[in-house]
Design a protein around this motif. Structure first.
Motif, short mmCIF file in Angstrom:
data_model
loop_
_atom_site.label_atom_id
_atom_site.label_comp_id
_atom_site.label_asym_id
_atom_site.label_seq_id
_atom_site.Cartn_x
_atom_site.Cartn_y
_atom_site.Cartn_z
N ARG A 1 57.29 -16.33 -1.79
CA ARG A 1 58.45 -16.45 -3.43
C ARG A 1 58.45 -15.51 -3.61
NH1 ARG A 1 54.87 -20.67 -6.75
NH2 ARG A 1 56.27 -19.86 -8.61
N LEU A 2 57.92 -14.06 -4.00
CA LEU A 2 58.61 -13.03 -4.30
C LEU A 2 58.02 -11.98 -3.36
CD1 LEU A 2 56.16 -12.99 -7.64
CD2 LEU A 2 58.77 -13.67 -7.24
N GLY A 3 57.82 -10.60 -3.92
CA GLY A 3 57.61 -10.07 -2.34
C GLY A 3 57.75 -8.40 -3.56
N LEU A 4 58.82 -7.49 -3.24
CA LEU A 4 59.87 -6.85 -3.91
C LEU A 4 59.89 -6.11 -5.43
CD1 LEU A 4 59.21 -2.89 -3.22
CD2 LEU A 4 62.02 -3.88 -2.48
N LEU A 5 59.23 -6.30 -6.13
CA LEU A 5 58.97 -6.64 -7.70
C LEU A 5 59.70 -5.69 -7.89
CD1 LEU A 5 55.64 -7.96 -8.16
CD2 LEU A 5 57.21 -9.24 -7.53
N SER A 6 59.33 -4.55 -8.41
CA SER A 6 60.27 -3.65 -9.91
C SER A 6 59.99 -1.99 -9.08
CB SER A 6 59.35 -3.41 -11.42
OG SER A 6 60.32 -3.49 -12.01
N MET A 7 60.88 -1.05 -9.90
CA MET A 7 60.71 -0.22 -10.14
C MET A 7 62.07 0.62 -10.78
SD MET A 7 64.24 0.11 -6.34
CE MET A 7 65.56 -0.49 -7.10
N VAL A 8 61.29 1.84 -11.13
CA VAL A 8 61.94 2.44 -11.33
C VAL A 8 62.08 4.11 -11.56
CG1 VAL A 8 59.52 3.47 -12.87
CG2 VAL A 8 61.90 3.21 -14.60
N ILE B 248 50.08 6.00 -3.26
CA ILE B 248 49.70 5.07 -3.86
C ILE B 248 48.40 5.59 -5.35
CG2 ILE B 248 47.87 3.58 -4.18
CD1 ILE B 248 48.67 2.84 -0.89
N LEU B 249 49.59 4.90 -6.55
CA LEU B 249 48.41 4.84 -7.73
C LEU B 249 47.99 4.00 -8.13
CD1 LEU B 249 51.80 6.34 -9.65
CD2 LEU B 249 50.71 7.44 -8.19
N LEU B 250 48.25 3.03 -7.89
CA LEU B 250 48.10 1.62 -8.31
C LEU B 250 47.38 0.51 -7.40
CD1 LEU B 250 45.77 0.92 -10.89
CD2 LEU B 250 47.93 -0.38 -12.25
N GLU B 251 46.64 -0.43 -7.35
CA GLU B 251 46.61 -1.61 -6.96
C GLU B 251 46.03 -2.11 -7.40
OE1 GLU B 251 44.23 -1.14 -3.03
OE2 GLU B 251 46.26 0.40 -2.19
N MET B 252 45.97 -3.42 -8.09
CA MET B 252 45.53 -5.37 -8.58
C MET B 252 46.51 -6.14 -7.74
SD MET B 252 47.31 -4.61 -12.32
CE MET B 252 49.04 -4.04 -11.51
N PRO B 253 44.82 -7.13 -7.81
CA PRO B 253 44.95 -8.76 -7.32
C PRO B 253 46.41 -9.31 -7.94
CG PRO B 253 43.10 -8.34 -7.84
CD PRO B 253 44.28 -7.04 -8.71
N ALA B 254 46.74 -9.94 -7.16
CA ALA B 254 47.81 -10.61 -7.23
C ALA B 254 48.07 -12.05 -6.50
CB ALA B 254 49.22 -9.93 -6.51
N HIS B 255 49.11 -12.86 -7.12
CA HIS B 255 48.77 -14.07 -6.58
C HIS B 255 50.69 -14.56 -5.85
CE1 HIS B 255 49.31 -18.23 -7.89
NE2 HIS B 255 48.58 -18.53 -7.17
N THR B 256 51.41 -15.76 -5.73
CA THR B 256 52.82 -15.95 -5.35
C THR B 256 53.76 -16.89 -6.38
OG1 THR B 256 51.99 -18.34 -4.74
CG2 THR B 256 51.85 -17.00 -2.72
N TRP C 195 63.34 -17.66 -3.48
CA TRP C 195 62.45 -18.65 -3.20
C TRP C 195 63.01 -19.99 -3.93
CZ3 TRP C 195 59.19 -21.77 -6.93
CH2 TRP C 195 59.99 -20.86 -7.91
N ASN C 196 63.59 -19.70 -4.77
CA ASN C 196 63.94 -21.15 -5.50
C ASN C 196 64.78 -21.35 -5.86
OD1 ASN C 196 63.61 -23.39 -7.63
ND2 ASN C 196 63.31 -22.39 -9.41
N ARG C 197 65.62 -21.61 -4.73
CA ARG C 197 67.43 -21.45 -4.31
C ARG C 197 68.10 -22.92 -4.21
NH1 ARG C 197 68.48 -19.67 1.64
NH2 ARG C 197 71.14 -19.93 1.47
N THR C 198 69.21 -22.16 -4.42
CA THR C 198 70.30 -24.18 -4.77
C THR C 198 71.31 -23.68 -4.32
OG1 THR C 198 70.99 -25.04 -6.56
CG2 THR C 198 70.99 -23.44 -7.17
N ASN C 199 71.59 -24.99 -3.87
CA ASN C 199 73.26 -25.04 -2.87
C ASN C 199 74.51 -25.16 -3.84
OD1 ASN C 199 71.45 -24.37 -0.36
ND2 ASN C 199 71.13 -26.05 -0.26
#
Length: 512
Positions: free
Chosen positions: A98-105, A147-155, A364-368
């Protein structure tokens, strides 16, 4: 003399008619017509790059190129003038379900500190986590990951947007990871706005010593941006109601899950009185699924100056939210690109005041419905005449857009249900269950009504397959509206033709 006056009147009428067909009104004109207001310009759009794999975030790079991430784990750059693009980094350990590469700055002073901060999900011991990583930019490549920080995640419900403030602190918006109670728990990092030093440590002046938490009470914030005077804004997904734009303050409480949207119900008022909940600047019901947000302070498009730009997924449009001078109120809303390119994921503003939006039709929530061989893409918006490639006018809906209340079953279904179960009722394999010929839809009226009134939290089996569901309760809808939705679903997606009456729903509410 009388003849001359009549001629003047005719000329004035013709001028008024012509200037009424400006951007914002579709009068059937073949060619663009200049807006009559002196503080406005004609604007157009063109695609600068296509065939991308869900461009999730865009940044204006120090090399005057757009840096963009894709959901295949890559970070690339593109020249907005000619579409020339090149790969800068491919992340090997990202986890995409569903997700993956989330954000950057980017660091605000790239010459002295050539750093890109990236936030993405990965697997550790077969469990989902996220990590915040700092890369160094050198020779058009991103190297030396730290690596600066790690946290639990979800889909799902990840939220996850980064921004760097005027004080050189990283701000990270996190979702509730489907655990609504976590948003109010000060001991978790879920459902929060976090404030982090650039080396990953906790700032000494955070509200709670030793804690990253800057503000709490969020469901799924997907946009984060700094505006004028250092003000911080978020765009956030609600549940069944109340998508929001919020102005973030130190140690602020934004209510979720106890308060959604404006604090107006008796229970919300009680909670707010003891927790000092901050109301959103704006809330939408029906929901629009706001994804990204950016502040527009340029004079290049003067009618957008001092506005928040918000892209939406469900409504597939770009919203211009005009701010007051202080930046603490939204005074108007204007809608662009309405349903033209499908789901819009991100928005980026260049120093010259050009605006770039990315589509998200292959996510992940694609539509045609909108997806084609050119998706996904990045679209450039700028004053007409700045580029020969821009030959189409950008048409806006009316100023101060007002949501229309509709009662037809099809319209209500498309507003509240189709984003998950899809317009054809087939759902999304492995994610959202189908409604077509589902036993729950064909079953007893009472059980079906209870599902809509109470929602679903946890696994449910539909047509022999199990789905982990976080379906919201739709009890906020009127009895007539719920009856219209159920009757539409049954008559269009099942063999059953039986309808449900508002009286049946009303009686079950009384029992509750």
């Amino acid at each position: 003399m009388k003849l001359m006056l009549n001629q003047i009147r005719i000329v004035l009428i013709m001028l008024l008619l012509s200037t009424s067909c400006y951007v914002g009104l579709n009068c059937g004109a073949v060619s663009p017509v200049v807006k009559s207001r002196a503080d406005s310009v004609r604007i157009g759009y063109n695609t600068i790059i296509s065939n991308l794999e869900v461009p999730w975030q865009m940044l204006w790079g120090p090399d005057n190129r757009i840096w963009y991430s894709e959901q295949n784990g890559s970070i690339s750059s593109v020249n907005p003038l000619n579409g020339d693009h090149k790969l800068m980094l491919r992340i090997g350990d990202y986890y995409r379900k569903r997700l993956g590469l989330l954000s950057m700055v980017l660091h605000s002073r790239m010459k002295e500190n050539p750093y890109l901060f990236v936030y993405y999900s990965f697997l550790k011991d077969k469990k989902a986590f996220t990590k915040l990583v700092r890369y160094t930019w050198k020779a058009d490549s991103l190297i030396l990951p730290q690596i600066l920080l790690e946290m639990p995640a979800h889909t799902g419900h990840m939220g996850a947007r980064l921004a760097i403030g005027p004080d050189d602190k990283l701000m990270l918006a996190t979702g509730d990871l489907t655990d609504a109670k976590a948003a109010q728990n000060p001991n978790t990092l879920n459902g929060k706005i976090l404030r982090i030093n650039l080396d990953g440590s906790v700032p000494e002046d955070n509200p709670q010593k030793g804690s990253y938490v800057w503000a709490k009470g969020f469901r799924v914030p997907q946009g984060l941006t700094f505006g004028a005077q250092g003000l911080l804004y978020t765009s956030e997904h609600g549940d069944a109601t109340d998508d929001e734009v919020n102005l973030i303050t130190r140690n602020g409480n934004y209510g979720y899950p106890n308060v959604t949207g404006i604090c107006d119900s008796p229970a919300e008022k009680i909670f707010s009185a003891s927790n000092q909940v901050t109301d959103p600047l704006k809330a939408w019901t029906p929901t629009i699924a706001p994804s990204s947000i950016a502040y527009y302070g340029s004079s290049a498009i003067p009618q957008w100056k001092n506005s928040l730009l918000v892209t939406t997924l469900k409504e597939s449009d770009l919203r211009i939210l005009k701010l007051n001078e202080a930046g603490d109120k939204i005074i108007s809303e204007n809608i662009y690109l309405d349903q033209q390119f499908g789901r819009l994921r991100d928005v980026c503003v260049s120093p010259a005041g050009e605006v770039f939006v990315s589509t998200s039709n292959h996510d992940w929530n694609r539509t045609n419905k909108y997806s084609n061989e050119k998706d996904d893409r990045i679209i450039r918006i700028a004053p007409l005449g700045k580029s020969s490639a821009q030959n189409e006018i950008l048409i806006s809906n009316a100023d101060n857009a007002v949501e229309k209340q509709v009662l037809t079953g099809k319209a209500l279904y498309n507003q509240y249900c189709a984003s998950c179960h899809k317009e054809d009722g087939n759902g999304l394999p492995g994610v959202f269950p189908p409604l077509r010929d589902a036993e729950q839809v064909l079953g007893e009226n009472k059980k079906l009504i209870e599902i809509l009134l109470n929602g679903i939290s946890g696994p449910i089996k539909v047509k022999g397959k199990e789905y982990d569901q976080q379906m919201p309760a739709f009890g906020f809808l009127k009895d007539q509206e719920l009856a219209e939705i159920i009757s539409y679903v049954r008559s269009n997606f099942t063999r059953a033709q039986s309808s449900i009456t508002p009286e049946e729903i009303r009686n079950l509410r009384k029992l509750k």
